[in-house]
Design an enzyme around this catalytic site. Sequence first.
Site, mmCIF file in Angstrom:
data_model
loop_
_atom_site.group_PDB
_atom_site.id
_atom_site.type_symbol
_atom_site.label_atom_id
_atom_site.label_comp_id
_atom_site.label_asym_id
_atom_site.label_seq_id
_atom_site.Cartn_x
_atom_site.Cartn_y
_atom_site.Cartn_z
ATOM 1 N NE ARG A 17 -4.219 -1.781 1.998
ATOM 2 C CZ ARG A 17 -4.231 -2.646 3.008
ATOM 3 N NH1 ARG A 17 -3.391 -2.512 4.006
ATOM 4 N NH2 ARG A 17 -5.093 -3.641 2.990
ATOM 5 C CE LYS A 68 -2.084 13.322 -14.532
ATOM 6 N NZ LYS A 68 -2.600 13.638 -15.890
ATOM 7 C CD GLU A 117 4.884 16.098 -23.031
ATOM 8 O OE1 GLU A 117 4.318 17.089 -22.525
ATOM 9 O OE2 GLU A 117 4.285 15.033 -23.285
ATOM 10 C CE LYS A 142 3.736 16.891 -14.606
ATOM 11 N NZ LYS A 142 4.161 15.730 -15.359
ATOM 12 C CD GLU A 168 -5.356 15.787 -15.244
ATOM 13 O OE1 GLU A 168 -4.194 15.387 -15.113
ATOM 14 O OE2 GLU A 168 -6.064 15.566 -16.239
ATOM 15 N NE ARG A 181 -0.850 16.656 -12.662
ATOM 16 C CZ ARG A 181 -0.152 15.832 -11.886
ATOM 17 N NH1 ARG A 181 -0.408 15.791 -10.600
ATOM 18 N NH2 ARG A 181 0.778 15.055 -12.382
ATOM 19 C CG ASN A 205 -3.855 16.260 -19.848
ATOM 20 O OD1 ASN A 205 -2.880 15.516 -19.836
ATOM 21 N ND2 ASN A 205 -4.760 16.265 -18.880
ATOM 22 C CG HIS A 219 -0.982 15.280 -23.584
ATOM 23 N ND1 HIS A 219 -0.281 16.435 -23.866
ATOM 24 C CD2 HIS A 219 -0.075 14.419 -23.045
ATOM 25 C CE1 HIS A 219 0.981 16.290 -23.484
ATOM 26 N NE2 HIS A 219 1.134 15.077 -22.986
ATOM 27 C CG HIS A 233 -3.489 10.286 -24.530
ATOM 28 N ND1 HIS A 233 -4.052 10.820 -23.395
ATOM 29 C CD2 HIS A 233 -2.155 10.222 -24.300
ATOM 30 C CE1 HIS A 233 -3.087 11.071 -22.511
ATOM 31 N NE2 HIS A 233 -1.931 10.722 -23.046
ATOM 32 C CG HIS A 267 3.834 10.695 -25.037
ATOM 33 N ND1 HIS A 267 2.447 10.668 -25.052
ATOM 34 C CD2 HIS A 267 4.175 11.691 -24.172
ATOM 35 C CE1 HIS A 267 1.979 11.601 -24.228
ATOM 36 N NE2 HIS A 267 3.003 12.228 -23.673
#
Lengths: 371, 371
Positions: free
Chosen positions: B125, B147, B189, B230, B240, B244, B248, B251, B255, B269
């Site tokens: 955990r 993330k 990026e 960032k 997010e 935030r 994206n 993105h 994606h 990417h």
Amino acid sequence: MPTSHHTVHVPLGDRAYDILIGKRLLDEAGVILAERFARARIGIVTDENVARAQLPRLLASLRQSGFQPVEIVLSPGESTKSYAHLERTIEALLEARLERGDLVVALGGGVIGDLAGFAASVTRRGMKLVQIPTSLLAQVDSSVGGKTAINSPHGKNLIGAFHQPSLVLADQSTLDTLDERQFAAGYAEVVKYGLIDDEKFYFWLEEHREEIFAGGAARAEAIARSCAAKARFVVADETETGDRALLNLGHTFAHALEKLTGYSDRLLHGEAVSIGMVLAHRFSARLGHAPSQDTGRIENHLRQAGLPTRLTDVPGDIGDTDALLEAIGQDKKVRRGALTFILTRGIGRAFIEHDVDRDTVWQFLERMRTR
Amino acid sequence: MPTSHHTVHVPLGDRAYDILIGKRLLDEAGVILAERFARARIGIVTDENVARAQLPRLLASLRQSGFQPVEIVLSPGESTKSYAHLERTIEALLEARLERGDLVVALGGGVIGDLAGFAASVTRRGMKLVQIPTSLLAQVDSSVGGKTAINSPHGKNLIGAFHQPSLVLADQSTLDTLDERQFAAGYAEVVKYGLIDDEKFYFWLEEHREEIFAGGAARAEAIARSCAAKARFVVADETETGDRALLNLGHTFAHALEKLTGYSDRLLHGEAVSIGMVLAHRFSARLGHAPSQDTGRIENHLRQAGLPTRLTDVPGDIGDTDALLEAIGQDKKVRRGALTFILTRGIGRAFIEHDVDRDTVWQFLERMRTR
């Protein structure tokens, strides 16, 4: 129709939630969820047994309130807390195109709650979770507090996340279909709350045990007080860096016994906890922390509830003392080889002891194996 | 030996951490980790390519400081972000008996960082995580912000957790072994941070692009400013739920393109993001939000950096417009069928637009497919 239920609020800031405890909550679930999560879609995760006994009531209630839930029905049993079932559950939620604000409803006992909760926590990096626990164990313990997990070949609950539910609906009526053995196993966790830090609750349980097993007002009160106790510990220490570990009273022994019996029906979790709590008290007495008469009193109480209390009560072979100590060593609470135990100064006075000497534990277990 | 590095602090309360950016951090890792995590044990997760190029330096440094790290070496490539590799990584960490306070060190690009970070977040955990990103993309983006994820057959990064690292070590010297195409992909990026809300940084990048590609002071500055940007977004909105999402930019298109090209070397990417950013600007101009000359300026900049900027730049077949829209519809940012896009009012002026009409998107994409 008028509704009536206890409410326990868990004040965790922006993760705060309510636990509702009542007798018709499955039938009222549609109305309750529609009020709180107006436009959400729902994926129900359950197992075949619970689906047979409880799913029709839940579906009827949800559909009446306009929901069109997706059903994910898994095989029953501890072996469902696996990587494979986690993947299957997540993929089913994605397949149904459920989104972040949608609800994963966990309908079942601890296994379903742990698995579905973990799936909810990692699908799209976190979906909303509603726990509808249908066993006593799940109602008083696992559905509250946000611990979710699956098992590893290396041990139980070793993979998981902290993910608080958005709501818990504990419907007592689901306990009527539970067999006596399962109910007793859940009762061990109820007793635990008294043993940790509430001797008044413990004495009350001794007095009302029969009434609690028979159903009725004392049962609802026992559940509500247990949820409140659990919530108190969770709020004080959400991710178990401190006092929340007290909730593991009896659990270090219990997890080892469950491992050695293959997480099977040979020994239910609550039964292992029952043995573990008596061992924790006896070990504490042995170390001079607690009066030894408490151990006898607790053992007597748990035996009357139909629970095992000794290593020799475990059916079949559990290996030798080395195997037992080795299994204890893989518990999550291990730190750098030293052992951490929840010990006690007596009923209602548990405490955390780090750096317990391995040899002392070995000697104690060796003696207990023939007692 | 004297050390020298930039430090970017990410002030996230009890999850605060530092990003160190320098030229010899791999060799200094042992000393740095020994100072900050004195008695921890270490499990290094990396891939075969990075292991060959960088692991010996890291191991030598860690051993010199008294660590005895366990190595978990996986196959390179996006397909490593799978359930199977997650399970393998977790089980290796458990097999090594690493505990909650021990360190998972992610040595590699975005794939390794995402996978190892996710494994760290769910093993027991939650274990501690140190990111040692070895690609430009990972240094300026994926290693910062917490993330973590693996991919589903339903789409990229659909399973994961928010799990902040305890430390990020960005060693520029690892970029020297990167091929030009990988470096350019990371550069997309970097440009993104300028486009979102910092036109001064964007113009500075246009001026210093060649120097950044050649290495040297401008490269370190570009990395540090990107990390700081960032970090700013992450601190403002860790999970997010709001701004935030501006990160994206480009993105949603990206994606979808990655999905349609099978997350393969056909389209990296960062290359998909490059195309996606130009599409976002062109779409914004089409909707009347942004001046159309910005699109040309950005496209020119990215082309000079060796990046693709149009749908027609994608090698091979990507299907028809319906397939593209369908792929966009499975993005995590979808809400109830309406589409969410990051749009812009011009360079440095991005904003979030919910409820973008599907037909409008379809028309735009249909036109772009032949442009």
